[in-house]
Design a protein around this motif. Structure first.
Motif, PDB file in Angstrom:
ATOM      1  N   ASN A  71       0.911  -1.124   0.047  1.00  9.76           N
ATOM      2  CA  ASN A  71      -0.081   0.009   0.075  1.00  9.76           C
ATOM      3  C   ASN A  71       0.827   1.239  -0.094  1.00  9.76           C
ATOM      4  OD1 ASN A  71      -2.398   1.573  -0.094  1.00  9.76           O
ATOM      5  ND2 ASN A  71      -2.917   1.480   2.167  1.00  9.76           N
ATOM      6  N   ASP A  72       1.666   1.370  -1.130  1.00  8.90           N
ATOM      7  CA  ASP A  72       2.721   2.608  -1.001  1.00  8.90           C
ATOM      8  C   ASP A  72       3.406   2.542   0.051  1.00  8.90           C
ATOM      9  OD1 ASP A  72       2.511   3.299  -3.678  1.00  8.90           O
ATOM     10  OD2 ASP A  72       0.771   4.334  -3.235  1.00  8.90           O
ATOM     11  N   PHE A  73       4.013   1.585   0.778  1.00 13.20           N
ATOM     12  CA  PHE A  73       4.804   1.350   1.994  1.00 13.20           C
ATOM     13  C   PHE A  73       4.312   2.414   3.416  1.00 13.20           C
ATOM     14  CE2 PHE A  73       7.248   1.778  -2.040  1.00 13.20           C
ATOM     15  CZ  PHE A  73       7.775   0.663  -2.117  1.00 13.20           C
ATOM     16  N   LYS A  74       3.085   1.844   3.490  1.00 13.94           N
ATOM     17  CA  LYS A  74       2.483   2.607   4.352  1.00 13.94           C
ATOM     18  C   LYS A  74       2.621   2.243   6.020  1.00 13.94           C
ATOM     19  CE  LYS A  74      -2.351   3.454   6.062  1.00 13.94           C
ATOM     20  NZ  LYS A  74      -3.739   3.362   5.748  1.00 13.94           N
ATOM     21  N   ASP A  75       2.863   1.071   6.183  1.00 14.67           N
ATOM     22  CA  ASP A  75       3.116   0.227   7.341  1.00 14.67           C
ATOM     23  C   ASP A  75       4.429  -0.026   7.634  1.00 14.67           C
ATOM     24  OD1 ASP A  75       2.701  -0.720   9.854  1.00 14.67           O
ATOM     25  OD2 ASP A  75       1.218  -1.798   9.416  1.00 14.67           O
ATOM     26  N   LYS A  76       5.429   0.675   8.057  1.00 16.29           N
ATOM     27  CA  LYS A  76       6.807   0.270   8.247  1.00 16.29           C
ATOM     28  C   LYS A  76       7.116  -0.147   9.642  1.00 16.29           C
ATOM     29  CE  LYS A  76      11.289   2.723   9.083  1.00 16.29           C
ATOM     30  NZ  LYS A  76      12.083   4.011   8.751  1.00 16.29           N
ATOM     31  N   LEU A  77       7.636  -1.486   9.491  1.00 13.18           N
ATOM     32  CA  LEU A  77       7.819  -2.309  10.744  1.00 13.18           C
ATOM     33  C   LEU A  77       9.283  -2.255  11.428  1.00 13.18           C
ATOM     34  CD1 LEU A  77       6.234  -5.671   9.213  1.00 13.18           C
ATOM     35  CD2 LEU A  77       5.071  -3.643  10.838  1.00 13.18           C
ATOM     36  N   VAL A  85      11.831  -2.913   6.333  1.00 18.97           N
ATOM     37  CA  VAL A  85      10.863  -3.853   6.310  1.00 18.97           C
ATOM     38  C   VAL A  85       9.339  -3.350   6.274  1.00 18.97           C
ATOM     39  CG1 VAL A  85       9.881  -5.838   7.604  1.00 18.97           C
ATOM     40  CG2 VAL A  85      12.167  -5.566   7.418  1.00 18.97           C
ATOM     41  N   PHE A  86       8.332  -3.645   5.617  1.00 17.87           N
ATOM     42  CA  PHE A  86       7.160  -2.840   5.554  1.00 17.87           C
ATOM     43  C   PHE A  86       6.118  -4.292   5.678  1.00 17.87           C
ATOM     44  CE2 PHE A  86       9.717  -0.028   3.171  1.00 17.87           C
ATOM     45  CZ  PHE A  86       9.066   1.441   3.767  1.00 17.87           C
ATOM     46  N   LYS A  87       5.073  -3.898   6.397  1.00 14.70           N
ATOM     47  CA  LYS A  87       3.932  -4.695   6.410  1.00 14.70           C
ATOM     48  C   LYS A  87       3.227  -4.783   5.042  1.00 14.70           C
ATOM     49  CE  LYS A  87      -0.312  -6.052   9.150  1.00 14.70           C
ATOM     50  NZ  LYS A  87      -0.925  -5.785  10.346  1.00 14.70           N
ATOM     51  N   GLY A  88       2.955  -5.783   4.573  1.00  9.07           N
ATOM     52  CA  GLY A  88       2.076  -6.170   3.126  1.00  9.07           C
ATOM     53  C   GLY A  88       1.115  -7.025   3.231  1.00  9.07           C
ATOM     54  N   ARG A  89       0.235  -7.292   1.910  1.00  7.87           N
ATOM     55  CA  ARG A  89      -0.876  -8.017   2.078  1.00  7.87           C
ATOM     56  C   ARG A  89      -0.989  -8.732   0.788  1.00  7.87           C
ATOM     57  NH1 ARG A  89      -5.305  -8.287   5.201  1.00  7.87           N
ATOM     58  NH2 ARG A  89      -4.845  -6.465   6.355  1.00  7.87           N
ATOM     59  N   LEU A  90      -0.937  -9.808   0.646  1.00  2.46           N
ATOM     60  CA  LEU A  90      -1.036 -10.565  -0.738  1.00  2.46           C
ATOM     61  C   LEU A  90      -2.701 -10.632  -1.197  1.00  2.46           C
ATOM     62  CD1 LEU A  90       1.474 -13.208  -0.759  1.00  2.46           C
ATOM     63  CD2 LEU A  90       1.927 -11.023  -1.674  1.00  2.46           C
ATOM     64  N   SER A  91      -3.532 -10.867  -0.072  1.00  2.00           N
ATOM     65  CA  SER A  91      -4.806 -11.013  -0.333  1.00  2.00           C
ATOM     66  C   SER A  91      -5.635 -10.525   0.791  1.00  2.00           C
ATOM     67  CB  SER A  91      -5.398 -12.503  -0.808  1.00  2.00           C
ATOM     68  OG  SER A  91      -4.837 -13.429   0.309  1.00  2.00           O
ATOM     69  N   ILE A  92      -6.793 -10.596   0.986  1.00  2.00           N
ATOM     70  CA  ILE A  92      -7.538 -10.412   2.233  1.00  2.00           C
ATOM     71  C   ILE A  92      -7.020 -11.114   3.377  1.00  2.00           C
ATOM     72  CG2 ILE A  92      -9.706 -10.236   3.299  1.00  2.00           C
ATOM     73  CD1 ILE A  92     -10.891  -9.882   0.690  1.00  2.00           C
ATOM     74  N   ASP A  93      -6.686 -12.418   3.340  1.00  2.00           N
ATOM     75  CA  ASP A  93      -6.284 -13.051   4.426  1.00  2.00           C
ATOM     76  C   ASP A  93      -4.765 -13.381   4.575  1.00  2.00           C
ATOM     77  OD1 ASP A  93      -8.952 -13.720   5.110  1.00  2.00           O
ATOM     78  OD2 ASP A  93      -9.131 -15.193   3.409  1.00  2.00           O
ATOM     79  N   VAL A  94      -3.871 -13.028   3.464  1.00  2.00           N
ATOM     80  CA  VAL A  94      -2.567 -13.380   3.613  1.00  2.00           C
ATOM     81  C   VAL A  94      -1.827 -12.172   3.678  1.00  2.00           C
ATOM     82  CG1 VAL A  94      -0.662 -14.485   2.287  1.00  2.00           C
ATOM     83  CG2 VAL A  94      -3.009 -15.446   2.019  1.00  2.00           C
ATOM     84  N   LEU A  95      -1.087 -12.027   4.891  1.00  2.00           N
ATOM     85  CA  LEU A  95      -0.169 -10.535   5.291  1.00  2.00           C
ATOM     86  C   LEU A  95       1.444 -11.496   5.071  1.00  2.00           C
ATOM     87  CD1 LEU A  95      -1.793  -9.530   8.655  1.00  2.00           C
ATOM     88  CD2 LEU A  95      -1.966  -8.680   6.348  1.00  2.00           C
ATOM     89  N   VAL A  96       2.220 -10.304   4.711  1.00  2.00           N
ATOM     90  CA  VAL A  96       3.529 -10.452   4.420  1.00  2.00           C
ATOM     91  C   VAL A  96       4.353  -9.692   5.072  1.00  2.00           C
ATOM     92  CG1 VAL A  96       3.304 -12.093   2.557  1.00  2.00           C
ATOM     93  CG2 VAL A  96       3.488  -9.647   2.063  1.00  2.00           C
TER      94      VAL A  96
END
Length: 304
Positions: A71-77, A85-96
């Motif tokens: 999401n344009d590097f919104k959630d920096k971990l 490292v950023f939080k990402g989402r491949l689908s509704i149920d799959v986070l990466v």
């Protein structure tokens, strides 16, 4: 001796200045040319590796995909010397977890090492690689999402690992040991990690440990007793001396065992750091120095 006229003096100074500027310009152009050539060579290595990597079951993403996933590097971990490292989402149920590597760090070898090593192994105590990005000079690694951060985060936030309880600490310790044992014995080639430290031990929702960051890893045959080391980025306090300098011996799988031992002492001792040899605060201590001083003063080996 003939004196120079004012005009001659100006001409001499101008010629010298122009010559210096010309030399600087040539040096600058050579540096730019050398850097561009080096980047092309490194990108060539990565592209060749990417072609070879197609046979493995991992996805290759474009940088546009990475921007969409994060999401344009919104959630920096987190952030370190390797990148961010950023939080990402491949689908509704799959986070990466998406690790964006620094563009100008390294020569591409760490990227190839990490993707090559993690792409070949599957173990419950090793962070699972989902895919990677090698798009121009943009490089990223996509991992399974691990919500409990790392052991380093727990050390920093809690000060002492005892808050987890001894049973959970034992489970984490055994999990790390099993992961290292798999790297050394469970694959057709031996994988030497060379960077075992709290920051590289990630935890899932049940606090199960996952070894991560294979940027310094080396592959060798199980019969090979030693390997050569050239990369300099390592964590003082956890690294075996033979990895830092050949004067102390040859680096081998035993170097990972040493790092695990330092990590284990930090977990059991509840120390915040295992880095500074000269530190006065006992919440931060260099364990080899502590052990040496204790034994040198006639201390009981079974205490402390």
């Amino acid at each position: 001796m003939r004196k120079y006229t004012k005009l001659e003096h100006i001409l001499i100074v101008g010629v010298i200045s122009a010559s210096l500027l010309l030399v600087q310009l040539v040096i600058g152009l050579y540096y730019v040319y050398h850097q561009q050539k080096k980047r092309k060579e490194n990108q060539g290595k990565i592209e060749k590796f990417s072609q070879d990597f197609r046979s493995l079951e991992h996805s290759r993403y474009s940088f546009a995909d990475i921007k969409r996933i994060t999401n344009d590097f919104k959630d920096k971990l987190g952030q370190g010397g390797y990148g961010t490292v950023f939080k990402g989402r491949l689908s509704i149920d799959v986070l990466v977890d998406v690790k964006i590597l620094n563009v100008f760090k390294g020569n591409g070898e760490e990227f190839v090492n990490e993707v090559g090593s993690m792409g070949r192994i599957h173990h419950v105590n090793i962070a699972r690689l989902v895919g990677f990005c090698a798009d121009g000079h943009n490089r990223a690694l996509v991992y399974e999402y691990l919500p409990k951060e790392s052991l380093n985060f727990i050390f920093a936030a809690k000060g002492k690992t005892h808050v987890l309880g001894w049973d959970k600490l034992q489970e984490i310790t055994l999990g790390i040991a099993e992961g290292i044992e798999y790297l050394h014995q469970g694959y057709e080639q031996r994988i030497l990690h060379f960077d075992i430290k709290p920051h590289n031990i990630l935890l899932d929702q049940n606090f199960n440990p996952k070894i991560s960051d294979f940027g310094l890893a080396k592959l060798c045959s199980k019969e090979q007793s030693a390997v050569s080391m050239t990369t300099a980025r390592r964590a003082m306090g956890y690294i075996a001396l033979e990895v830092l300098s050949r004067n102390f011996g040859n680096a081998s799988y035993k170097s990972d065992v040493y790092s695990f031992g330092m990590l284990l002492l930090e977990m059991v001792g509840g120390r915040k750091k295992n880095i500074d040899v000269t530190v006065e605060n006992m919440s931060q201590v260099y364990f080899p120095e502590l052990a040496y001083n204790h034994l040198d003063n006639g201390g009981d080996r079974t205490k402390n």
